[in-house]
Design an enzyme around this catalytic site. Structure first.
Site: not given
Ligand code: 4GX
Length: 272
Positions: A88, A115, A153, A168
């Protein structure tokens, strides 16, 4: 392109990446996905991979040696491999990062549990830290799968020949227009007539306008960055001058709206 996933749970990767499009890409030899069990690189009798944190505190930290050895094992086969840690605390993953990574030939994806990893892993072995979003997972494995899917992809031949990744809408910073298939009428809700008209330029115009409306309503932040063509700018002004407010109501949206108008005018005639 080759992916080496360093994880304590290799079983998590057996099915999700082997179905459908990615499964075909593996069969065709376009991508190669290998899991490396970090535990296999723990040399002690009990194959310990975690330990309590120095300084005390909650939970366990992944030890440096087994991770170092597994990375070095992959690097001994290919010294040019690019090593990514899913966390994160990393840079938030997006289409642009996916595109940049798709030009690399080999990635290591390190999946942390508990952790996290001993700081010296980052310091000595990690080229790039990536987060798939602002939420906390139980480990980096699902993040690695998201990254592999989005990157794969983009590789030539992975999507069918009739569909290229450059088409896209995210490539042009716009959301997709609404899609319909049969039946024409479902419980009183019918397909927009223009799509049945056979008039290709009218259909294309309708789709571009719907894509703009939807982006304005849901992701005005994307519009501010978009490189709109003159025709799209014209369509956008039509939308902004119509009574349909496209869901833009609060003050924040007003600010974004001003910004869109400003940036889209500043870009001048060519939209650049
Ligand atoms: N995008 N996780 C990493 C272990 C951890 C804990 C603390 C560093 C500090 C995640 C994400 C994610 C969960 C993977 C915690 N690492 N990974 N893991 N968001 O939530 O990629």
């Amino acid at each position: 392109m080759r992916f080496d996933i360093l994880t304590l749970f290799p079983g998590m990767f057996s099915s999700p990446l082997r179905e459908s499009i990615l499964g075909k890409a593996i069969e065709k030899g376009l991508i190669q996905i290998q899991t490396v069990n970090i535990r296999d690189f723990a040399l002690d009798k009990h194959q310990v991979v975690d330990d309590t944190p120095y300084g005390g505190g909650q939970g366990m930290v992944m030890k440096v040696e087994p991770i170092a050895r597994s990375i070095e094992w992959v690097k001994s086969q290919d010294p040019s491999v690019w090593t990514i840690y899913l966390t994160p605390q990393g840079k938030q993953f997006n289409q642009e990062i996916a595109l940049t990574l798709s030009s690399k030939s080999h990635l290591i994806l390190l999946c942390g549990r508990y952790e996290g990893v001993d700081e010296r892993v980052r310091e000595l072995f990690i080229d790039e830290e990536i987060s798939i979003g602002d939420y906390v997972l139980t480990g980096g494995e699902l993040g690695a799968m998201v990254l592999i899917d989005a990157v794969s992809r983009l590789l030539p031949g992975v999507l069918g020949s009739d569909r290229s990744a450059e088409e896209d809408s995210f490539f042009n910073s716009l959301l997709e227009y609404p899609q319909y298939t049969r039946p024409f009428d479902f419980r009183g809700s019918s397909v927009p007539e223009v799509l049945l008209s056979g008039n290709h330029s009218a259909i294309s115009l309708w789709r571009r306008k719907e894509a703009l409306k939807r982006t304005l309503a849901r992701r005005p932040d994307l519009l501010a960055k978009a490189n709109l063509s003159n025709e799209e700018k014209k369509l956008l002004e039509e939308i902004l001058h119509s009574n349909d407010d496209c869901g833009l109501r609060n003050a924040d949206d007003e600010q974004i709206l001003k910004k869109i108008r400003r940036t889209q005018t500043d870009k001048g005639e060519d939209g650049v």
